[in-house]
Design an enzyme around this catalytic site. Structure first.
Site, PDB file in Angstrom:
ATOM      1  N   LYS A   1       1.024  -1.031   0.343  1.00 23.72           N
ATOM      2  CA  LYS A   1       0.157  -0.049   0.335  1.00 23.72           C
ATOM      3  C   LYS A   1       0.833   1.130   0.008  1.00 23.72           C
ATOM      4  O   LYS A   1       1.952   1.401   0.180  1.00 23.72           O
ATOM      5  CB  LYS A   1      -0.950   0.379   0.863  1.00 23.72           C
ATOM      6  CG  LYS A   1      -1.730  -0.792   0.979  1.00 23.72           C
ATOM      7  CD  LYS A   1      -2.875  -1.184   2.102  1.00 23.72           C
ATOM      8  CE  LYS A   1      -3.951  -2.391   2.142  1.00 23.72           C
ATOM      9  NZ  LYS A   1      -4.269  -2.322   3.463  1.00 23.72           N
TER      10      LYS A   1
ATOM     11  N   TYR B   1     -12.638  -1.321  -3.151  1.00 22.99           N
ATOM     12  CA  TYR B   1     -12.511  -1.906  -1.643  1.00 22.99           C
ATOM     13  C   TYR B   1     -14.898  -2.001  -1.879  1.00 22.99           C
ATOM     14  O   TYR B   1     -15.178  -1.450  -0.531  1.00 22.99           O
ATOM     15  CB  TYR B   1     -12.355  -0.643  -0.851  1.00 22.99           C
ATOM     16  CG  TYR B   1     -11.403  -1.618  -0.838  1.00 22.99           C
ATOM     17  CD1 TYR B   1     -10.952  -1.933   0.569  1.00 22.99           C
ATOM     18  CD2 TYR B   1      -9.750  -0.679  -1.107  1.00 22.99           C
ATOM     19  CE1 TYR B   1      -9.777  -2.723   0.785  1.00 22.99           C
ATOM     20  CE2 TYR B   1      -8.567  -1.114  -0.777  1.00 22.99           C
ATOM     21  CZ  TYR B   1      -8.498  -2.132  -0.007  1.00 22.99           C
ATOM     22  OH  TYR B   1      -6.927  -2.205   0.713  1.00 22.99           O
TER      23      TYR B   1
ATOM     24  N   PHE C   1     -15.618   4.249   7.636  1.00 23.15           N
ATOM     25  CA  PHE C   1     -14.262   4.882   7.497  1.00 23.15           C
ATOM     26  C   PHE C   1     -13.776   4.259   5.782  1.00 23.15           C
ATOM     27  O   PHE C   1     -12.836   5.089   5.230  1.00 23.15           O
ATOM     28  CB  PHE C   1     -12.935   3.628   7.795  1.00 23.15           C
ATOM     29  CG  PHE C   1     -13.105   2.142   7.874  1.00 23.15           C
ATOM     30  CD1 PHE C   1     -12.526   1.792   6.684  1.00 23.15           C
ATOM     31  CD2 PHE C   1     -13.861   1.422   8.564  1.00 23.15           C
ATOM     32  CE1 PHE C   1     -12.954   0.333   6.501  1.00 23.15           C
ATOM     33  CE2 PHE C   1     -14.036   0.145   8.391  1.00 23.15           C
ATOM     34  CZ  PHE C   1     -13.116  -0.415   7.195  1.00 23.15           C
TER      35      PHE C   1
ATOM     36  N   ARG D   1      -1.843 -14.528   3.988  1.00 20.43           N
ATOM     37  CA  ARG D   1      -3.153 -14.351   5.975  1.00 20.43           C
ATOM     38  C   ARG D   1      -2.138 -13.713   6.518  1.00 20.43           C
ATOM     39  O   ARG D   1      -1.957 -13.253   7.792  1.00 20.43           O
ATOM     40  CB  ARG D   1      -4.705 -14.027   5.688  1.00 20.43           C
ATOM     41  CG  ARG D   1      -5.256 -13.885   4.564  1.00 20.43           C
ATOM     42  CD  ARG D   1      -5.761 -12.615   4.263  1.00 20.43           C
ATOM     43  NE  ARG D   1      -6.078 -11.769   5.805  1.00 20.43           N
ATOM     44  CZ  ARG D   1      -6.901 -10.544   5.706  1.00 20.43           C
ATOM     45  NH1 ARG D   1      -7.249 -10.482   4.238  1.00 20.43           N
ATOM     46  NH2 ARG D   1      -7.145 -10.687   7.021  1.00 20.43           N
TER      47      ARG D   1
ATOM     48  N   THR E   1      -4.986  -7.034  10.414  1.00 18.64           N
ATOM     49  CA  THR E   1      -6.089  -6.155   9.827  1.00 18.64           C
ATOM     50  C   THR E   1      -4.938  -4.929  11.035  1.00 18.64           C
ATOM     51  O   THR E   1      -4.372  -3.510  10.252  1.00 18.64           O
ATOM     52  CB  THR E   1      -6.802  -6.026   9.538  1.00 18.64           C
ATOM     53  OG1 THR E   1      -6.978  -7.692   9.329  1.00 18.64           O
ATOM     54  CG2 THR E   1      -7.656  -4.463   9.351  1.00 18.64           C
TER      55      THR E   1
ATOM     56  N   ARG F   1       3.060  -7.048   8.727  1.00 18.77           N
ATOM     57  CA  ARG F   1       2.031  -5.843   9.177  1.00 18.77           C
ATOM     58  C   ARG F   1       2.797  -5.521  11.133  1.00 18.77           C
ATOM     59  O   ARG F   1       2.346  -4.368  10.896  1.00 18.77           O
ATOM     60  CB  ARG F   1       0.837  -5.820   9.445  1.00 18.77           C
ATOM     61  CG  ARG F   1      -0.421  -5.484   7.991  1.00 18.77           C
ATOM     62  CD  ARG F   1      -1.658  -6.440   8.329  1.00 18.77           C
ATOM     63  NE  ARG F   1      -2.133  -5.895   7.036  1.00 18.77           N
ATOM     64  CZ  ARG F   1      -3.596  -5.867   6.809  1.00 18.77           C
ATOM     65  NH1 ARG F   1      -4.067  -7.009   7.433  1.00 18.77           N
ATOM     66  NH2 ARG F   1      -4.561  -5.636   5.418  1.00 18.77           N
TER      67      ARG F   1
ATOM     68  N   ASN G   1      -2.320   0.159   6.816  1.00 19.26           N
ATOM     69  CA  ASN G   1      -1.133  -1.027   7.604  1.00 19.26           C
ATOM     70  C   ASN G   1      -1.006  -1.678   6.427  1.00 19.26           C
ATOM     71  O   ASN G   1      -0.535  -2.803   6.182  1.00 19.26           O
ATOM     72  CB  ASN G   1      -2.788  -2.119   8.255  1.00 19.26           C
ATOM     73  CG  ASN G   1      -3.708  -2.186   7.121  1.00 19.26           C
ATOM     74  OD1 ASN G   1      -3.418  -1.715   5.149  1.00 19.26           O
ATOM     75  ND2 ASN G   1      -3.619  -3.189   6.922  1.00 19.26           N
TER      76      ASN G   1
ATOM     77  N   HIS H   1      -1.781  -5.859   1.616  1.00 18.69           N
ATOM     78  CA  HIS H   1      -3.028  -6.345   1.046  1.00 18.69           C
ATOM     79  C   HIS H   1      -2.820  -8.002   1.458  1.00 18.69           C
ATOM     80  O   HIS H   1      -2.221  -8.151   0.177  1.00 18.69           O
ATOM     81  CB  HIS H   1      -3.696  -5.769  -0.027  1.00 18.69           C
ATOM     82  CG  HIS H   1      -4.809  -6.483  -0.029  1.00 18.69           C
ATOM     83  ND1 HIS H   1      -6.582  -6.444   0.548  1.00 18.69           N
ATOM     84  CD2 HIS H   1      -5.006  -7.740  -0.718  1.00 18.69           C
ATOM     85  CE1 HIS H   1      -6.918  -6.384  -0.250  1.00 18.69           C
ATOM     86  NE2 HIS H   1      -7.123  -7.661  -1.379  1.00 18.69           N
TER      87      HIS H   1
ATOM     88  N   GLU I   1      -9.815 -10.198  -7.749  1.00 16.64           N
ATOM     89  CA  GLU I   1      -8.758  -9.193  -7.283  1.00 16.64           C
ATOM     90  C   GLU I   1      -7.660  -9.059  -7.965  1.00 16.64           C
ATOM     91  O   GLU I   1      -7.153  -8.242  -9.154  1.00 16.64           O
ATOM     92  CB  GLU I   1      -8.438  -8.843  -5.741  1.00 16.64           C
ATOM     93  CG  GLU I   1      -9.086  -8.377  -4.872  1.00 16.64           C
ATOM     94  CD  GLU I   1      -8.724  -8.689  -3.382  1.00 16.64           C
ATOM     95  OE1 GLU I   1      -9.961  -8.555  -2.957  1.00 16.64           O
ATOM     96  OE2 GLU I   1      -7.475  -9.653  -3.437  1.00 16.64           O
TER      97      GLU I   1
HETATM   98  P1  DAT Z   1      -7.848  -6.736   5.558  1.00 15.75           P
HETATM   99  O1  DAT Z   1      -6.852  -5.933   5.277  1.00 15.75           O
HETATM  100  O2  DAT Z   1      -7.138  -7.213   6.697  1.00 15.75           O
HETATM  101  O3  DAT Z   1      -8.170  -7.841   4.766  1.00 15.75           O
HETATM  102  P2  DAT Z   1     -10.311  -5.637   6.219  1.00 15.75           P
HETATM  103  O4  DAT Z   1     -10.991  -6.029   4.848  1.00 15.75           O
HETATM  104  O5  DAT Z   1     -11.326  -5.644   6.968  1.00 15.75           O
HETATM  105  O6  DAT Z   1      -8.853  -5.779   6.078  1.00 15.75           O
HETATM  106  O7  DAT Z   1     -10.750  -3.723   5.452  1.00 15.75           O
HETATM  107  C1  DAT Z   1      -9.603  -3.648   4.924  1.00 15.75           C
HETATM  108  C2  DAT Z   1      -9.176  -2.411   4.760  1.00 15.75           C
HETATM  109  O8  DAT Z   1      -9.531  -1.432   5.596  1.00 15.75           O
HETATM  110  C3  DAT Z   1      -8.034  -2.034   6.379  1.00 15.75           C
HETATM  111  O9  DAT Z   1      -7.332  -3.307   5.342  1.00 15.75           O
HETATM  112  C4  DAT Z   1      -7.775  -1.580   6.694  1.00 15.75           C
HETATM  113  C5  DAT Z   1      -8.914  -0.534   7.051  1.00 15.75           C
HETATM  114  N1  DAT Z   1      -9.799  -0.986   7.712  1.00 15.75           N
HETATM  115  C6  DAT Z   1     -10.521  -2.058   8.233  1.00 15.75           C
HETATM  116  N2  DAT Z   1     -11.093  -1.351   9.661  1.00 15.75           N
HETATM  117  C7  DAT Z   1     -11.041  -0.068   9.394  1.00 15.75           C
HETATM  118  C8  DAT Z   1     -10.948   0.932  10.749  1.00 15.75           C
HETATM  119  N3  DAT Z   1     -12.623   0.768  11.543  1.00 15.75           N
HETATM  120  N4  DAT Z   1     -11.161   2.401  10.318  1.00 15.75           N
HETATM  121  C9  DAT Z   1     -10.041   2.441   9.917  1.00 15.75           C
HETATM  122  N5  DAT Z   1      -9.920   1.879   8.953  1.00 15.75           N
HETATM  123  C10 DAT Z   1     -10.224   0.279   9.133  1.00 15.75           C
HETATM  124 MG    MG Z   2      -9.888  -7.532   3.528  1.00 21.14          MG
END
Ligand code: DAT
Ligand code: MG
Length: 139
Positions: A11, A51, A59, A87, A93, A104, A114, A117, A128
């Site tokens: 990222k 996304y 967010f 993962r 996350t 991470r 973070n 991805h 994707e």
């Molecule tokens: P991951 O990337 O571990 O699959 P996710 O799919 O739940 O996590 O969310 C996608 C991205 O969105 C994540 O990498 C960071 C952001 N994100 C997730 N939850 C968040 C939150 N509560 N506040 C801010 N950003 C968030």
């Molecule tokens: Mg995800």
């Protein structure tokens, strides 16, 4: 796409901080083969689509801003059990919850930024990967 593949993005924060080399080294050392890879920048529309599952989350706007603010490295990776093993390699996350030695934990600044991805299922890995690459860009 075969089910032994996953999709990743380094990222914008990871690229800005100069961590491309270190992260790719860790990915390779963990047994993943690079099937496709490029330095690219997502448009707002790209990030909103990629996304889309999070579009109702509070967010979402911040996530789109962050993911479009600079270049990313997009890649398709191959390994037995790729989705699950990747993962595990990237960690939770929220980097505050990520295990020691995970990408991470080592390189992510916060939940919102973070570093990396990883696809969460074989189905999403295929979607994707196809979002970022055409068949002739995959090796
Ligand atoms: P991951 O990337 O571990 O699959 P996710 O799919 O739940 O996590 O969310 C996608 C991205 O969105 C994540 O990498 C960071 C952001 N994100 C997730 N939850 C968040 C939150 N509560 N506040 C801010 N950003 C968030
Ligand atoms: Mg995800």
């Amino acid at each position: 796409m075969a089910t032994n593949r996953t999709f990743t993005m380094l990222k914008p924060d990871a690229v800005e901080k100069g961590h491309i080399g270190a992260i790719l080294e860790k990915i390779s050392a963990s047994g993943f083969r690079i099937v496709a890879m490029k330095l690219t920048q997502m448009t707002k529309e790209d990030a909103q689509t990629f996304y889309g599952i999070h579009k109702e989350r509070p967010f979402f706007g911040e996530l789109v801003e962050y993911m479009t603010r600079g270049p990313i490295v997009a890649a398709i990776l191959e390994k037995d059990n790729a989705v699950e093993d990747f993962r595990t390699l990237i960690g939770a996350t929220n980097p505050a919850d990520a295990a020691d030695g995970t990408i991470r934990k080592m390189y992510a600044a916060s939940l919102g930024e973070n570093a990396i991805h990883g696809s969460d299922s074989d189905e999403n890995a295929a979607i994707e990967g196809a979002f970022h690459f055409s068949g002739r860009e995959m090796f």
